[in-house]
Design an enzyme around this catalytic site. Structure first.
Site, mmCIF file in Angstrom:
data_model
loop_
_atom_site.group_PDB
_atom_site.id
_atom_site.type_symbol
_atom_site.label_atom_id
_atom_site.label_comp_id
_atom_site.label_asym_id
_atom_site.label_seq_id
_atom_site.Cartn_x
_atom_site.Cartn_y
_atom_site.Cartn_z
ATOM 1 N N PRO A 2 0.825 -1.216 0.000
ATOM 2 C CA PRO A 2 0.000 0.000 0.000
ATOM 3 C C PRO A 2 0.857 1.263 0.000
ATOM 4 C CG PRO A 2 -0.724 -1.545 1.694
ATOM 5 C CD PRO A 2 0.585 -2.058 1.167
ATOM 6 N N GLU A 3 0.602 2.127 -0.956
ATOM 7 C CA GLU A 3 1.318 3.398 -1.062
ATOM 8 C C GLU A 3 0.394 4.518 -0.603
ATOM 9 O OE1 GLU A 3 4.376 4.074 -1.934
ATOM 10 O OE2 GLU A 3 5.118 2.194 -2.759
#
Ligand SMILES: [Zn+2]
Length: 270
Positions: A2-3
């Site tokens: 997850p960014e």
């Protein structure tokens, strides 16, 4: 992994179920993720009202009326499951609101984290102290980058990944933003001109905003039973496209920089 855009999308998705709600029940199913759950987590959150939600870098923030903020990081594999039909093996933390919404933090690899931090002291909390400005906030300016890059010989791409210069930027977004701004990833940071930095800031912001919008378009699905805050596959112009033609026709190139792949176009980026 997850960014920033996925974290932002997650926070917005969770806000629909949590903001203004009182947490009726907190269930912790194991002692730790990357580090132990705070010993007072259940006591502090049970009965607390969620006053607001937010994000700092790649951390989600759940502010409560107990003057404590629950700070979560999704690590490599973390995700929140909304109204899960049945418990899953890696649901390590489950929140249930007074109106009956159930939210489960699922993290198979357990590189994520959950902390309780005094809301007032968030800025000086270890992982937040020393972070650079938020890329989507007003403090990321060409002048800020000019100062931060001043006389630095490290490649511009490497410094954009430095969280003390800009908070929360990941490899994909830096590759894409440098492409949009027409800046070579291996250019010495100190030699990037102010006009180029003036292109770079909106490039960073548009890449992130478009990704958030792409994720946000799936938010309506989140309310479905067993729905989860899924991640979205955006289409990139250079990232992951080695050998494919750039929009200019030249092949997209890849090289390894600081242990990570950099994708770029020799013709478009100078
Ligand atoms: Zn090109």
């Amino acid at each position: 992994m997850p960014e920033l855009p996925e974290v932002e999308t997650t926070v917005r998705g969770l806000a629909r179920f949590l903001e203004g709600e009182r947490i009726a029940r907190v269930q912790v199913n194991r002692p730790d993720l990357r580090r132990p759950f705070p010993p007072d987590l259940v006591q502090t959150l049970t009965g607390a009202r969620v006053t607001a939600m937010g994000r700092r870098a790649k951390y989600g923030l759940i502010h409560t009326d107990r003057e404590q903020t629950m700070v979560f990081h999704l690590g490599m594999s973390g995700r929140w499951r909304i109204e899960p039909e049945k418990p899953e093996k890696h649901d390590h933390l489950v929140l249930e609101t007074e109106s009956g919404h159930v939210l489960a933090l699922n993290d198979a690899r357990r590189f994520g984290s959950v902390d309780l931090v005094a809301t007032e002291a968030l800025d000086s909390w270890g992982p937040f102290a020393g972070l650079g400005p938020e890329p989507l906030g007003p403090d990321l300016t060409p002048q800020h980058l000019k100062r931060a890059f001043s006389s630095r010989i490290a490649p511009v791409k490497q410094l954009l990944l430095d969280q003390t210069i800009v908070a929360g930027l990941g490899n994909i977004y830096v590759c894409e933003a440098l492409f949009r701004a027409g800046i070579r990833p291996d250019k010495e940071a100190g030699r990037v001109s102010l006009p180029a930095l003036t292109r770079l800031v909106p490039a960073i912001q548009s890449v992130l905003s478009e990704s958030i919008a792409a994720g946000g378009s799936t938010i309506r699905d989140y309310a479905q039973p067993s729905g989860e805050l899924g991640y979205f596959a955006a289409s990139w112009q250079v990232y992951g496209r080695e050998g494919e033609p750039c929009t200019c026709g030249a092949p997209v190139l890849r090289f390894v920089q600081g242990g990570r792949s950099t994708f770029w176009c020799r013709r478009c980026q100078r």
